[in-house]
Motif scaffolding. Sequence first.
Motif, PDB file in Angstrom:
ATOM      1  N   TYR A  25      -4.027  -4.292  11.849  1.00 38.49           N
ATOM      2  CA  TYR A  25      -5.029  -4.469  10.966  1.00 38.49           C
ATOM      3  C   TYR A  25      -6.489  -4.555  12.133  1.00 38.49           C
ATOM      4  CZ  TYR A  25      -2.823  -4.097   7.167  1.00 38.49           C
ATOM      5  OH  TYR A  25      -1.761  -3.837   5.842  1.00 38.49           O
ATOM      6  N   GLY A  67     -11.499  -0.317   0.849  1.00 39.84           N
ATOM      7  CA  GLY A  67     -10.443  -1.116   0.777  1.00 39.84           C
ATOM      8  C   GLY A  67     -10.095  -2.548   1.927  1.00 39.84           C
ATOM      9  N   ALA A  68     -10.025  -3.727   1.707  1.00 41.22           N
ATOM     10  CA  ALA A  68      -9.874  -3.899   3.004  1.00 41.22           C
ATOM     11  C   ALA A  68     -10.453  -3.773   4.276  1.00 41.22           C
ATOM     12  CB  ALA A  68      -9.193  -5.648   3.114  1.00 41.22           C
ATOM     13  N   ALA A  69      -9.993  -3.145   4.939  1.00 45.10           N
ATOM     14  CA  ALA A  69      -9.106  -1.710   5.828  1.00 45.10           C
ATOM     15  C   ALA A  69     -10.690  -1.934   6.819  1.00 45.10           C
ATOM     16  CB  ALA A  69      -8.594  -1.479   6.848  1.00 45.10           C
ATOM     17  N   SER A 125      -7.943  -6.924  -0.510  1.00 44.03           N
ATOM     18  CA  SER A 125      -7.968  -6.268  -0.923  1.00 44.03           C
ATOM     19  C   SER A 125      -7.961  -5.960  -2.435  1.00 44.03           C
ATOM     20  CB  SER A 125      -6.533  -5.832  -0.964  1.00 44.03           C
ATOM     21  OG  SER A 125      -6.415  -5.676   1.023  1.00 44.03           O
ATOM     22  N   SER A 184      -9.536   0.289  -3.252  1.00 45.58           N
ATOM     23  CA  SER A 184     -10.967  -0.261  -3.411  1.00 45.58           C
ATOM     24  C   SER A 184     -10.734  -1.740  -2.818  1.00 45.58           C
ATOM     25  CB  SER A 184     -10.858  -0.132  -4.841  1.00 45.58           C
ATOM     26  OG  SER A 184     -10.238  -2.243  -5.159  1.00 45.58           O
ATOM     27  N   LYS A 240      -3.931  -5.181  -4.054  1.00 44.50           N
ATOM     28  CA  LYS A 240      -3.563  -6.639  -3.996  1.00 44.50           C
ATOM     29  C   LYS A 240      -3.059  -6.847  -5.314  1.00 44.50           C
ATOM     30  CE  LYS A 240      -2.734  -5.282   1.145  1.00 44.50           C
ATOM     31  NZ  LYS A 240      -3.186  -5.625   2.343  1.00 44.50           N
ATOM     32  N   THR A 273       0.783  -1.299  -0.247  1.00 46.40           N
ATOM     33  CA  THR A 273       0.088  -0.355  -0.250  1.00 46.40           C
ATOM     34  C   THR A 273       1.084   1.130   0.172  1.00 46.40           C
ATOM     35  OG1 THR A 273      -1.599  -1.388   1.098  1.00 46.40           O
ATOM     36  CG2 THR A 273      -1.528   1.303   1.688  1.00 46.40           C
ATOM     37  N   ASP A 303     -10.711 -12.143   7.694  1.00 51.95           N
ATOM     38  CA  ASP A 303      -9.308 -10.875   7.171  1.00 51.95           C
ATOM     39  C   ASP A 303      -8.995 -11.531   6.062  1.00 51.95           C
ATOM     40  OD1 ASP A 303      -7.528  -9.408   6.209  1.00 51.95           O
ATOM     41  OD2 ASP A 303      -7.434  -8.315   8.089  1.00 51.95           O
ATOM     42  N   ALA A 346      -7.998 -10.071   3.170  1.00 47.87           N
ATOM     43  CA  ALA A 346      -7.110  -9.522   2.672  1.00 47.87           C
ATOM     44  C   ALA A 346      -6.222  -9.633   1.266  1.00 47.87           C
ATOM     45  CB  ALA A 346      -6.600  -8.199   3.192  1.00 47.87           C
ATOM     46  N   ALA A 347      -4.728 -10.553   2.039  1.00 46.64           N
ATOM     47  CA  ALA A 347      -3.962 -10.597   1.233  1.00 46.64           C
ATOM     48  C   ALA A 347      -3.993 -11.856   0.723  1.00 46.64           C
ATOM     49  CB  ALA A 347      -2.950  -9.959   2.244  1.00 46.64           C
TER      50      ALA A 347
HETATM   51  C1  LIG Z   1      -3.392  -4.986   3.322  1.00 48.95           C
HETATM   52  C2  LIG Z   1      -4.237  -5.761   4.250  1.00 48.95           C
HETATM   53  C3  LIG Z   1      -4.885  -5.314   4.546  1.00 48.95           C
HETATM   54  C4  LIG Z   1      -5.458  -3.802   4.441  1.00 48.95           C
HETATM   55  O1  LIG Z   1      -5.656  -4.164   3.222  1.00 48.95           O
HETATM   56  P1  LIG Z   1      -6.513  -2.406   2.112  1.00 48.95           P
HETATM   57  O2  LIG Z   1      -7.158  -2.724   0.906  1.00 48.95           O
HETATM   58  O3  LIG Z   1      -5.035  -1.780   2.243  1.00 48.95           O
HETATM   59  O4  LIG Z   1      -7.143  -2.371   2.993  1.00 48.95           O
HETATM   60  C5  LIG Z   1      -6.257  -5.192   5.796  1.00 48.95           C
HETATM   61  N1  LIG Z   1      -5.528  -6.849   6.688  1.00 48.95           N
HETATM   62  C6  LIG Z   1      -4.528  -7.588   5.782  1.00 48.95           C
HETATM   63  C7  LIG Z   1      -3.795  -8.433   6.712  1.00 48.95           C
HETATM   64  C8  LIG Z   1      -3.490  -7.372   4.719  1.00 48.95           C
HETATM   65  O5  LIG Z   1      -2.670  -7.636   4.157  1.00 48.95           O
END
Ligand SMILES: *Cc1c(COP(=O)(O)O)cnc(C)c1O
Length: 391
Positions: free
Chosen positions: A115, A71-73, A213, A224, A216, A21, A188, A190-191
Amino acid sequence: MHDIYAALGVKRRLNAAGTLTRLGGALMEEEVIAAMAAAARASVDIGELQAAASRTISKITGAEAGIVTTGAAAALTLAAAAAMTRWDIARMAALPNADAFPNEILLPRTHYTGYAHALRASGARLVDLGHNDRGTGAGVRGIEAWEIEAAFTPRTAAFAFSANPANAADLPTVVSVCRKHKIPVIVDAAAQLPPKANLRKFLELGADLVAFSGGKAIGGPQASGILAGRRDLVGAALVQQLDMDVSPETWSPPELIDRQAMKGVPHHGLGRGFKAGKEEIVGLLVALERFAAADDQASNAALERRLQHIAKEIGEGVSTRIVPASETGKVPQLYVALKEPLEVSRRLQAGDPPVHLSERLASQGWLIIDPQALRAEDDAALARALRRALG
Ligand SMILES: *Cc1c(COP(=O)(O)O)cnc(C)c1O
């Protein structure tokens, strides 16, 4: 092409550190950029557009519903909010003050990441449970049913799970105990892409809500993300993200929003501060379709060929190792063995152009070349920069 950054006096960086990010996340394909530009040229009803997003996200993830977030957050904050409020608009209005209703989110100690803040931002209170035996190298067990049972109180609103390849095996246990108590499980992820199979995996294992995410590996706009899962929870998240300066007489929400279940029309919700724009929504959807249709094996093979070439260019004097996707769990990477990895990294970042390698395993004597956000035409410059930094 990079004039805008030059005009702003901002340096372009060679990013071999992954879709970080702080380096701007993924680079977008032309098709995604073109879709965002097209989206910018017309007015649409954002609720209707999110309903369309839900159809695409459902098709690709298998979820009942899904929305585009910033975003994922943001997806985690909205997920926590939805778990606490459901369709209760007085609760929506109260957030982030959640003292008057169940607001505890169970979070295993081993799942506590940077997070966790995103969950807390909703007003939820995090309650930790479990052990870190495995993390210390002393233990062999993951999350156990009895410790989840013991942590439940009448104030429990949700269970949060930060997925990684090592802990996914614990998810069925978490799901089965939480189902019994009707507590939603928020994952979560996200990644956790690639592999793209993970777009469906956590939902198939029974997660109620999953956050990804968009900026990513999916290759969507940096700001997003996706919140996918149970229809009622996704709807309750959506209504807390939309612009709600509407007349009850004329408001026509998408079907995802259960108007009958609400006692009135909510005001701007907790998520109003991270609204997804039409450009992000459309860009994410086009990127998601591309990501889901891509041939992982072929693209990993192509990345490996690039890494082999980079390794050759770096030269004989440096020990390197290509770690295949099957071992990284994501894309192939090139590990570079160094005596002082962080000193080399510092020199690379201070170079012209500045170069970023992943410092994730610096303490073990490696810098990692992650090619996800590295343009193929920059491979040679990357190898040159590394040779220079090594003197
Ligand atoms: C990157 C990440 C997030 C946040 O994702 P964004 O899309 O940047 O808001 C949350 N949790 C984990 C584990 C991540 O790697």
